[in-house]
Design a protein around this motif. Structure first.
Motif, PDB file in Angstrom:
ATOM      1  N   ALA A 146      49.753  49.531  38.949  1.00 50.05           N
ATOM      2  CA  ALA A 146      49.026  50.766  39.357  1.00 50.05           C
ATOM      3  C   ALA A 146      48.928  50.661  40.972  1.00 50.05           C
ATOM      4  N   SER A 147      48.168  49.455  41.514  1.00 49.29           N
ATOM      5  CA  SER A 147      48.021  49.191  42.711  1.00 49.29           C
ATOM      6  C   SER A 147      48.420  47.943  43.434  1.00 49.29           C
ATOM      7  N   VAL A 148      48.259  47.516  44.690  1.00 47.90           N
ATOM      8  CA  VAL A 148      48.687  46.459  45.099  1.00 47.90           C
ATOM      9  C   VAL A 148      47.698  45.849  46.123  1.00 47.90           C
ATOM     10  N   PHE A 149      47.184  44.630  46.034  1.00 43.77           N
ATOM     11  CA  PHE A 149      46.266  44.142  47.289  1.00 43.77           C
ATOM     12  C   PHE A 149      47.064  43.128  48.014  1.00 43.77           C
ATOM     13  N   LYS A 150      46.983  43.482  49.470  1.00 40.26           N
ATOM     14  CA  LYS A 150      47.562  42.576  50.293  1.00 40.26           C
ATOM     15  C   LYS A 150      46.669  42.511  51.447  1.00 40.26           C
ATOM     16  N   GLY A 151      47.018  41.928  52.618  1.00 40.36           N
ATOM     17  CA  GLY A 151      46.125  41.576  53.647  1.00 40.36           C
ATOM     18  C   GLY A 151      45.104  40.688  53.449  1.00 40.36           C
ATOM     19  N   CYS A 152      43.963  40.616  53.810  1.00 43.44           N
ATOM     20  CA  CYS A 152      42.816  39.693  53.961  1.00 43.44           C
ATOM     21  C   CYS A 152      43.254  38.499  54.329  1.00 43.44           C
ATOM     22  N   ASP A 153      43.228  37.237  53.761  1.00 44.62           N
ATOM     23  CA  ASP A 153      43.945  36.047  54.157  1.00 44.62           C
ATOM     24  C   ASP A 153      44.849  35.768  52.873  1.00 44.62           C
ATOM     25  N   ILE A 154      45.206  36.753  52.023  1.00 37.21           N
ATOM     26  CA  ILE A 154      46.273  36.397  50.882  1.00 37.21           C
ATOM     27  C   ILE A 154      47.301  35.687  51.499  1.00 37.21           C
ATOM     28  N   ASN A 155      47.746  34.438  51.221  1.00 40.18           N
ATOM     29  CA  ASN A 155      48.792  33.748  51.447  1.00 40.18           C
ATOM     30  C   ASN A 155      49.112  32.972  50.164  1.00 40.18           C
ATOM     31  N   ALA A 156      50.411  33.083  49.686  1.00 38.83           N
ATOM     32  CA  ALA A 156      50.697  32.098  48.552  1.00 38.83           C
ATOM     33  C   ALA A 156      49.594  32.262  47.512  1.00 38.83           C
ATOM     34  N   PRO A 157      49.009  33.011  47.028  1.00 41.13           N
ATOM     35  CA  PRO A 157      47.963  33.049  46.116  1.00 41.13           C
ATOM     36  C   PRO A 157      48.039  32.418  44.732  1.00 41.13           C
ATOM     37  N   THR A 158      47.091  31.685  44.319  1.00 43.02           N
ATOM     38  CA  THR A 158      47.393  30.983  43.005  1.00 43.02           C
ATOM     39  C   THR A 158      46.191  31.437  42.060  1.00 43.02           C
ATOM     40  N   GLY A 159      44.976  30.818  41.992  1.00 42.45           N
ATOM     41  CA  GLY A 159      44.029  31.367  41.173  1.00 42.45           C
ATOM     42  C   GLY A 159      43.289  32.585  41.546  1.00 42.45           C
ATOM     43  N   VAL A 160      42.848  33.177  40.383  1.00 37.98           N
ATOM     44  CA  VAL A 160      42.377  34.671  40.698  1.00 37.98           C
ATOM     45  C   VAL A 160      40.919  34.741  39.745  1.00 37.98           C
ATOM     46  N   VAL A 161      39.817  35.260  40.104  1.00 42.91           N
ATOM     47  CA  VAL A 161      38.788  35.572  38.986  1.00 42.91           C
ATOM     48  C   VAL A 161      38.010  37.023  39.532  1.00 42.91           C
ATOM     49  N   LEU A 162      37.733  37.557  38.714  1.00 43.65           N
ATOM     50  CA  LEU A 162      37.030  38.974  38.674  1.00 43.65           C
ATOM     51  C   LEU A 162      35.423  38.723  38.608  1.00 43.65           C
ATOM     52  N   ASP A 163      34.796  39.025  39.297  1.00 44.27           N
ATOM     53  CA  ASP A 163      33.045  39.068  39.122  1.00 44.27           C
ATOM     54  C   ASP A 163      32.835  40.494  38.981  1.00 44.27           C
ATOM     55  N   ALA A 164      32.920  41.129  37.766  1.00 42.91           N
ATOM     56  CA  ALA A 164      32.759  42.493  37.111  1.00 42.91           C
ATOM     57  C   ALA A 164      31.753  43.007  37.732  1.00 42.91           C
ATOM     58  N   ASP A 165      30.686  42.216  37.466  1.00 41.19           N
ATOM     59  CA  ASP A 165      29.085  42.672  37.938  1.00 41.19           C
ATOM     60  C   ASP A 165      29.321  43.192  39.240  1.00 41.19           C
ATOM     61  N   GLN A 166      29.822  42.222  40.244  1.00 40.51           N
ATOM     62  CA  GLN A 166      29.864  42.632  41.676  1.00 40.51           C
ATOM     63  C   GLN A 166      30.926  43.422  42.095  1.00 40.51           C
ATOM     64  N   GLY A 167      31.866  43.629  41.014  1.00 40.09           N
ATOM     65  CA  GLY A 167      33.142  44.434  41.574  1.00 40.09           C
ATOM     66  C   GLY A 167      33.859  43.862  42.619  1.00 40.09           C
ATOM     67  N   ARG A 168      34.026  42.628  42.494  1.00 39.76           N
ATOM     68  CA  ARG A 168      34.760  41.599  43.553  1.00 39.76           C
ATOM     69  C   ARG A 168      35.797  40.745  42.987  1.00 39.76           C
ATOM     70  N   LEU A 169      36.956  40.715  43.593  1.00 36.35           N
ATOM     71  CA  LEU A 169      38.088  39.786  43.159  1.00 36.35           C
ATOM     72  C   LEU A 169      38.194  38.496  44.015  1.00 36.35           C
ATOM     73  N   PHE A 170      38.275  37.654  43.415  1.00 38.87           N
ATOM     74  CA  PHE A 170      38.309  36.330  44.359  1.00 38.87           C
ATOM     75  C   PHE A 170      39.712  35.742  44.109  1.00 38.87           C
ATOM     76  N   VAL A 171      40.416  35.471  45.140  1.00 40.92           N
ATOM     77  CA  VAL A 171      41.663  34.948  45.160  1.00 40.92           C
ATOM     78  C   VAL A 171      41.953  33.598  46.006  1.00 40.92           C
TER      79      VAL A 171
END
Length: 267
Positions: A146-171
């Motif tokens: 549906a969509s793609v997140f790029k930018g930030c400091d995303i470089n060869a990403p591995t682990g991903v978690v979502l804090d749904a309460d904060q609406g924040r994705l950690f990569v």
């Protein structure tokens, strides 16, 4: 706990910290997903292209579901009773119906998938695409990216978690953890972590994130609300697998060279 050298799933009682038994053969076992049924877990088996359905009380493999390729990351959507599994060499996501226990669809990905986070409420899967420096958002209903997140400091990403309460994705990236506001679709910045990071885990009780840094031989602790590092604790070489129990605030890190699981308490 995946025990790849034995092609087995080890079952551990967290109250007594004792191994209850093992389930095999699970050739090339990679990862595990829990389900709505506390007696059933699913395993991704990289060597035979299957997802294993395991009865943990009987310590028995009760079914192997073919998905092809080399299954790796696996997660569970408790709201829609869907098992989501990625296959790195085939570059796809497969969806398995938990009731029917068969594949009900798949999504072709643009590159090599790493780990993922599932938002069961929104019916979305956030999957790190390691060789494309991006995180793809897959809609479970349409079974499309549906969509793609790029930018930030995303470089060869591995682990991903979502804090749904904060609406924040950690990569987890190389030496940093990128933070994305998934509601506003914007980068909130990055937090320093260690090297060789693979898995990251979220404690929904404390809103702390743990990054297992295999190269740095430590565990980074990040506050998902303030986006500040809280501390670092030593682990061991190649220790890249981490899990947390929000009911006890315990953190578990696998130490592959010694064959132990380190147990920490936060704080």
């Amino acid at each position: 706990m995946s025990h790849s050298s034995n092609a087995a799933l080890d079952v551990i009682d967290l109250k007594t910290d004792k191994v209850l038994g093992s389930v095999s053969p699970l050739p090339g076992i990679k990862a595990i997903a829990l389900s709505n049924d506390p007696g059933i877990v699913y395993t991704s088996n990289g060597n035979d292209g299957t997802v294993g359905v395991v009865d943990v009380k009987a310590l028995k493999l009760i079914k192997s579901i073919p998905v092809g390729g080399s299954p790796d990351a696996i997660d569970y959507d408790a709201t829609h009773d869907l098992i989501v599994v990625s296959t790195g060499n085939a570059q796809k996501l497969d969806f398995i119906d938990g009731t029917l226990q068969r594949t009900v669809g798949s999504v072709t990905l643009p590159g090599k998938p790493e780990l993922m986070a599932v938002d069961a409420t929104a019916g979305k899967v956030y999957i790190a695409i390691n060789n494309k420096n991006e995180v793809d958002v897959v809609d479970e209903a349409t079974q499309q990216v549906a969509s793609v997140f790029k930018g930030c400091d995303i470089n060869a990403p591995t682990g991903v978690v979502l804090d749904a309460d904060q609406g924040r994705l950690f990569v987890a990236d190389h030496l940093v953890m990128s933070v994305i506001d998934v509601l506003l679709d914007r980068c909130l910045g990055s937090v320093d972590i260690g090297s060789g990071t693979d898995q990251i885990a979220l404690n929904t009780h404390t809103h702390h994130i743990y990054a297992a840094n295999a190269g740095s031989r430590n565990l980074s602790v990040i506050d998902s609300v303030s986006l500040k590092p809280i501390g670092i604790v030593g682990t061991a070489r190649q220790a890249a697998t981490v899990a947390t129990d929000p009911s006890t605030d315990r953190v578990y890190v696998a130490l592959p060279l010694s064959g132990y699981i380190a147990v920490f308490h936060d704080p």
